[in-house]
Design an enzyme around this catalytic site. Structure first.
Site, PDB file in Angstrom:
ATOM      1  N   PHE A  74       0.807  -1.227   0.000  1.00 38.28           N
ATOM      2  CA  PHE A  74       0.000   0.000   0.000  1.00 38.28           C
ATOM      3  C   PHE A  74       0.834   1.267   0.000  1.00 38.28           C
ATOM      4  CE2 PHE A  74      -0.089  -1.847   4.322  1.00 38.28           C
ATOM      5  CZ  PHE A  74       0.619  -0.877   5.034  1.00 38.28           C
ATOM      6  N   GLY A  82       1.332   3.652  -3.277  1.00 36.61           N
ATOM      7  CA  GLY A  82       0.415   4.706  -3.698  1.00 36.61           C
ATOM      8  C   GLY A  82      -0.155   5.543  -2.575  1.00 36.61           C
ATOM      9  N   HIS A  83       0.284   5.306  -1.335  1.00 42.16           N
ATOM     10  CA  HIS A  83      -0.301   6.016  -0.186  1.00 42.16           C
ATOM     11  C   HIS A  83       0.794   6.459   0.771  1.00 42.16           C
ATOM     12  CE1 HIS A  83      -3.014   6.676   3.307  1.00 42.16           C
ATOM     13  NE2 HIS A  83      -3.930   6.845   2.368  1.00 42.16           N
ATOM     14  N   PHE A  84       1.449   7.445   0.628  1.00 42.11           N
ATOM     15  CA  PHE A  84       1.483   8.387  -0.480  1.00 42.11           C
ATOM     16  C   PHE A  84       2.904   8.421  -1.006  1.00 42.11           C
ATOM     17  CE2 PHE A  84      -1.757   9.960   2.462  1.00 42.11           C
ATOM     18  CZ  PHE A  84      -2.860  10.081   1.635  1.00 42.11           C
ATOM     19  N   VAL A 144       2.290   6.608   4.380  1.00 43.53           N
ATOM     20  CA  VAL A 144       1.432   6.539   5.567  1.00 43.53           C
ATOM     21  C   VAL A 144       0.526   5.318   5.412  1.00 43.53           C
ATOM     22  CG1 VAL A 144      -0.392   7.702   6.884  1.00 43.53           C
ATOM     23  CG2 VAL A 144       1.425   9.051   5.832  1.00 43.53           C
TER      24      VAL A 144
END
Length: 143
Positions: A46, A49-51, A56
């Protein structure tokens, strides 16, 4: 203290990589509570793409990790072995901090109500003693 490693956790709950969000259980009492940990690494899918540039852990995944710890408490009961604990709702949720690569996320869920297959857990996630998420999680045990 009742400890569980990753293999023992997988004997209780059906989650698997990449969605198993608990690395080990430090202590639990079937039907009462569980305390587990997620060691957050930069290699988590994750974070791509986050972020980008500011990784985070998504808050909803922290809630899911808390639910998985609660599922260990509920599904370790003899009458629930081999079943699944489904999300039924989230109440009183507060996001109070961020979870980042390198954090050791402590996950605590205490079962506060249980009637038949439906129950509620009081859940708290913390990093270095600071609460980052708290919520009441409603679950339903099914096949």
């Amino acid at each position: 203290m009742n400890k569980l490693d990753i293999n023992q956790i997988q004997e209780i709950i059906p989650h698997r990589h990449p969605f198993l969000l608990v690395d080990y259980i430090e202590d639990y009492e079937p039907g009462q509570y569980a305390v587990g940990y997620k060691c957050v690494t930069y290699r988590e899918d994750f974070f791509k793409g986050h972020f980008p540039g500011h990784p985070v852990m998504p808050g909803v995944l922290t809630l899911e990790a808390l639910a998985q710890v609660g599922a260990v408490a509920i599904l370790s009961m003899e009458q629930n072995k081999g079943k699944i604990a489904y999300f039924g709702g989230v109440q009183k949720c507060k996001f109070k901090g961020m979870v980042c690569p390198g954090d050791k996320l402590k996950l605590e869920t205490t079962i506060i109500k249980c009637k038949g297959p439906v129950g509620v857990g009081q859940a708290t996630a913390s990093v270095d003693g600071k609460v980052v998420v708290s919520a009441e999680l409603t679950f339903m045990v099914g096949n």
